[in-house]
Write a protein that holds these residues in place. Structure first.
Motif, short mmCIF file in Angstrom:
data_model
loop_
_atom_site.label_atom_id
_atom_site.label_comp_id
_atom_site.label_asym_id
_atom_site.label_seq_id
_atom_site.Cartn_x
_atom_site.Cartn_y
_atom_site.Cartn_z
N GLY A 134 0.79 -1.22 0.00
CA GLY A 134 0.00 0.00 0.00
C GLY A 134 0.82 1.27 0.00
O GLY A 134 1.67 1.47 0.87
N PRO A 135 0.62 2.14 -0.98
CA PRO A 135 1.31 3.43 -1.02
C PRO A 135 0.57 4.48 -0.19
O PRO A 135 -0.65 4.60 -0.24
N LEU A 139 5.83 3.50 1.07
CA LEU A 139 5.25 2.28 0.49
C LEU A 139 5.39 1.15 1.49
O LEU A 139 6.51 0.73 1.81
N GLY A 140 4.28 0.69 2.00
CA GLY A 140 4.28 -0.40 2.96
C GLY A 140 4.09 -1.74 2.28
O GLY A 140 3.32 -1.86 1.31
N VAL A 141 4.78 -2.76 2.78
CA VAL A 141 4.71 -4.11 2.21
C VAL A 141 4.74 -5.11 3.36
O VAL A 141 5.52 -4.98 4.30
N PHE A 189 8.64 5.92 -6.46
CA PHE A 189 7.52 6.04 -7.40
C PHE A 189 6.18 5.87 -6.68
O PHE A 189 5.23 6.61 -6.94
N LEU A 190 6.10 4.87 -5.82
CA LEU A 190 4.83 4.41 -5.29
C LEU A 190 4.58 4.93 -3.88
O LEU A 190 4.64 4.22 -2.89
N SER A 191 4.29 6.21 -3.80
CA SER A 191 3.98 6.90 -2.54
C SER A 191 3.47 8.29 -2.91
O SER A 191 3.48 8.66 -4.09
N GLY A 192 3.04 9.05 -1.89
CA GLY A 192 2.65 10.43 -2.17
C GLY A 192 3.81 11.22 -2.73
O GLY A 192 3.70 11.85 -3.79
N PRO A 193 4.98 11.24 -2.05
CA PRO A 193 6.15 11.90 -2.63
C PRO A 193 6.55 11.30 -3.97
O PRO A 193 7.09 12.00 -4.83
N LEU A 244 2.91 0.55 -12.27
CA LEU A 244 4.04 0.08 -11.49
C LEU A 244 3.60 -0.59 -10.19
O LEU A 244 4.24 -1.53 -9.72
N LEU A 245 2.49 -0.12 -9.62
CA LEU A 245 1.96 -0.79 -8.44
C LEU A 245 1.52 -2.20 -8.80
O LEU A 245 1.75 -3.15 -8.03
#
Length: 317
Positions: A134-135, A139-141, A189-193, A244-245
């Motif tokens: 989850g972004p 990015l959490g995994v 890439f996969l986050s708010g920033p 990409l997600l």
């Protein structure tokens, strides 16, 4: 209210707290800005005062950072604390602190179907591993592994793995970011920033003037922008983000053997609604060459629960 149990979910921007009722469900939740408080203890104290709670007996707090010992430093905000000192400061008997996506993983078996939106096909295989990604601010995994009649949640930092790009535009963005960062991780890439990074890089590649967009601006404009509009880079960035997600989620499923499905949380995707449903997320999720047939059978879900990490933290107390 003596003996009340508290759960919390601390991210890069906000901290949400709630009390647990007799059914172990979070109630009386409040969201506080981490920037308004010097520490976790101060935020918890304010929450308890706001809800007229004199004392809590036990607490479980999910935090957006690795938890490997007694000292905790948040990755994306200024908070750092010692677990035992915070327990004593708050005057409680038990304080559990776990990674936020470990908590999110623990919540998955307890979420009702009404809070899960299925994307694409596939059917869950019971008692098989589940993937969680989850972004948000980062990015959490995580992963959820069956252990007899129970589940064990993995604590990892999968958001910082190296990212694979496939299209010329993704590669162009990657090259711009590679000049800025020592390591271009998936989180870049996969986050708010990360959304801000993508838009900035696209405008650089296309020779457009710099423009300050917040992550919220990008998602709001990107979901409605026409290809030739002034916000076209937001729409393209959001499309790249979804693709990409999907690719990263597919990698995670293959790594874990997660035939129990992939569950998408975080603060961004649940707000994208139909844009995400219609995006290329699922196509990129399945696009793994010889393993495409394997991934076509794995379901993917967007978590729409209002506070899933709190539900997960509640499993600890």
């Amino acid at each position: 209210m003596s003996g009340t149990r508290l759960v919390g979910d601390v991210g890069g921007t906000n901290a949400r707290f709630a009390l647990l009722n007799d059914d172990n469900q979070p109630v009386s939740s409040s969201t506080l800005s981490t920037g308004d408080f010097p520490s976790l203890g101060a935020a918890v104290t304010t929450y308890l005062a706001d809800h007229d709670v004199d004392r809590i007996q036990a607490a479980a707090i999910a935090v957006a950072t690795p938890v490997t010992g007694d000292s905790v430093k948040l990755t994306n905000n200024h908070w750092s604390f010692n677990i035992e000192e915070t327990r004593k400061q708050l005057g409680i008997d038990t304080l559990h602190v776990i990674n936020d996506f470990t908590a999110l993983a623990l919540s998955v078996p307890h979420l009702p179907e009404s809070e899960l939106i299925k994307i694409g096909g596939g059917t869950e295989v019971p008692n098989h591993a589940k993937a969680i990604i989850g972004p948000g601010t980062g990015l959490g995994v995580s992963g959820l592994i069956p252990c007899g009649h129970h589940w064990t949640a993995l604590q990892g930092e999968g958001g910082h793995v190296s990212l694979g790009v496939r299209t010329p535009r993704e590669l162009a963005v990657y090259d711009v970011l590679a000049r800025r960062f020592r390591h271009v991780s998936a989180e870049r890439f996969l986050s708010g920033p990360g959304l801000v990074n993508i838009v900035s890089a696209l405008r650089d590649v296309d020779g457009l003037p710099k423009r300050d967009y917040s992550p919220a601006d990008i998602t709001a404009n990107g979901m409605i922008a026409a290809p030739e509009s002034e916000h076209a880079t937001c729409a393209e960035a959001l499309s790249i983000f979804c693709q990409l997600l999907g690719s990263c989620a597919g990698n995670l499923v293959l790594t874990l053997g997660a035939e129990g499905g992939v569950y998408i949380g975080g603060g961004i995707v649940p707000r994208l609604g139909e844009f995400f449903v219609q995006s290329d997320f699922r196509a990129e999720f399945e696009a793994k060459g010889r393993m495409q047939a394997y991934l076509e059978k794995v379901p993917s879900f967007v978590i729409q629960s209002p506070y899933p990490a709190l539900v997960g933290a509640a499993q600890l107390i």
